[in-house]
Design a protein around this motif. Structure first.
Motif, mmCIF file in Angstrom:
data_model
loop_
_atom_site.group_PDB
_atom_site.id
_atom_site.type_symbol
_atom_site.label_atom_id
_atom_site.label_comp_id
_atom_site.label_asym_id
_atom_site.label_seq_id
_atom_site.Cartn_x
_atom_site.Cartn_y
_atom_site.Cartn_z
ATOM 1 N N SER A 161 44.565 37.663 35.654
ATOM 2 C CA SER A 161 43.933 38.869 36.273
ATOM 3 C C SER A 161 43.338 40.002 35.990
ATOM 4 C CB SER A 161 45.653 39.599 36.827
ATOM 5 O OG SER A 161 45.990 38.379 38.155
ATOM 6 N N LEU A 164 39.135 40.264 36.019
ATOM 7 C CA LEU A 164 38.703 39.664 36.614
ATOM 8 C C LEU A 164 37.577 40.347 36.362
ATOM 9 C CD1 LEU A 164 41.008 38.800 39.692
ATOM 10 C CD2 LEU A 164 39.035 37.270 38.759
ATOM 11 N N ARG A 165 36.206 41.091 37.480
ATOM 12 C CA ARG A 165 35.684 41.713 37.417
ATOM 13 C C ARG A 165 36.290 42.722 38.777
ATOM 14 N NH1 ARG A 165 30.611 42.695 40.773
ATOM 15 N NH2 ARG A 165 29.513 44.334 39.629
ATOM 16 N N ARG A 166 36.346 43.305 38.925
ATOM 17 C CA ARG A 166 36.871 44.660 40.015
ATOM 18 C C ARG A 166 35.957 45.498 40.790
ATOM 19 N NH1 ARG A 166 41.166 44.238 36.859
ATOM 20 N NH2 ARG A 166 40.773 46.363 35.335
ATOM 21 N N ALA A 185 39.184 41.906 43.620
ATOM 22 C CA ALA A 185 37.970 41.763 42.779
ATOM 23 C C ALA A 185 36.444 41.551 43.427
ATOM 24 C CB ALA A 185 38.403 39.956 42.178
ATOM 25 N N THR A 189 37.748 34.398 42.342
ATOM 26 C CA THR A 189 39.207 34.768 41.895
ATOM 27 C C THR A 189 39.878 32.429 42.586
ATOM 28 O OG1 THR A 189 39.792 35.159 44.151
ATOM 29 C CG2 THR A 189 39.435 36.727 42.552
#
Length: 310
Positions: A161, A164-166, A185, A189
């Motif tokens: 988690s 992740l690129r949010r 994200a 995912t």
């Protein structure tokens, strides 16, 4: 909403603006936390001090009560701070730490309940082999695994988690939640979803093992004497009530996270999301403290002794 791919903070947006009532809410939540701490610590001390309670079932209970303290401390302190605060921003490392504690708590809870059901299964269905199968070294290994396995699996979940690129940083709850972080994200995912599904399947397997154990216990009890049925009900009843309560709480949490709950008020959604983290640590001491005869008798003796020497 912040558009940075790795925002340094998350914002918890489910806190309601209730004006001066926030001080009443704070007092109520603080009372719940204090009662939770006192009840669980008291029962841990009762079991540790009384050598007659140094049996597998009661030592599994100690692990369960320690877990209630662990999970409560992962929720209440930060929740209490935010109730009085005007800002509901949480630094990303602290948010992921809270996710780790809360998710580990949930998994240890199911593992502890599974161990307790296994213990009752051996005691009732295989009594002649109970001492051998529940030897101290074996029991210690089981307790250690019930903590180490959840910690390892949730650590991997957090690592997935956090990488992740949010595209946002707003969490629609009053505490940090992994599923909410994953939904922020921008893409990619799949690994999180597959791993999360695997963890869910493993938890479901634990629940099924608990159900199987109690089904076998019920089968043996129905064919036994009235005394056997009464004894089994006295020891297994609290376990089943605890499992049912926690499973229902987890279902409420999953339902309000995964499905469209706009027809439920914000306050209602907050209560549903907090139920499994607040009710279980309060319920377990009441269930086991009041229903297990040895614990109840020792507590009463301790209180009477203190009064007579007061």
């Amino acid at each position: 909403m912040r558009n940075s791919s790795q925002a340094p903070v998350f914002v918890l947006e489910a806190f309601l603006d209730v004006g001066l009532l926030k001080y009443l809410v704070f007092a109520v939540i603080m009372s719940v936390y204090v009662v939770t701490l006192c009840c669980n610590v008291l029962l841990i001390l009762v079991i540790c001090v009384n050598r007659a309670l140094h049996q597998p079932m009661y030592l599994f209970l100690v692990s369960l009560f320690v877990n209630e303290l662990y999970g409560s401390s992962g929720l209440f302190p930060l929740l209490l701070v935010h109730i009085l605060s005007e800002s509901h921003a949480v630094p990303a490392p602290l948010c992921f730490l809270q996710i780790f504690v809360i998710y580990t708590y949930a998994n240890v809870e199911f593992c502890s309940l599974a161990l307790m059901s296994y213990d009752r299964y051996l005691a009732i269905c295989r009594p002649l082999q109970y001492r051998r199968l529940m030897a101290p070294c074996r029991m210690a290994v089981l307790v250690a695994l019930s903590w180490l396995y959840p910690a390892a699996t949730i650590a991997v979940l957090i690592a997935l988690s956090a990488s992740l690129r949010r595209c946002g940083n707003v969490i629609p709850k009053v505490y940090c939640d992994n599923y909410s972080v994953v939904k922020l994200a921008c893409a990619g995912t799949t690994a999180n979803n597959v791993y999360g599904a695997g963890c869910t399947a493993a938890t479901a397997g634990l629940v099924l093992s608990i159900v199987f154990s109690y089904a076998r216990i019920l089968q043996v009890c129905l064919s036994g004497s009235r005394r056997t049925r009464r004894k089994a009900a006295g020891t297994c009843g609290p376990h089943l009530a605890s499992l049912l309560n926690f499973s229902c709480g987890c279902f409420f949490e999953i339902a309000q996270s995964r499905f469209d709950m706009r027809h439920v008020s914000t306050a209602g959604r907050v209560v549903l999301s907090l139920y499994w983290l607040t009710c279980q640590p309060l319920l377990n001491p009441a269930l086991y403290g009041l229903n297990l005869t040895k614990v109840r008798v020792f507590c009463r003796t301790l209180v009477l002794h203190k009064m007579s020497h007061g």
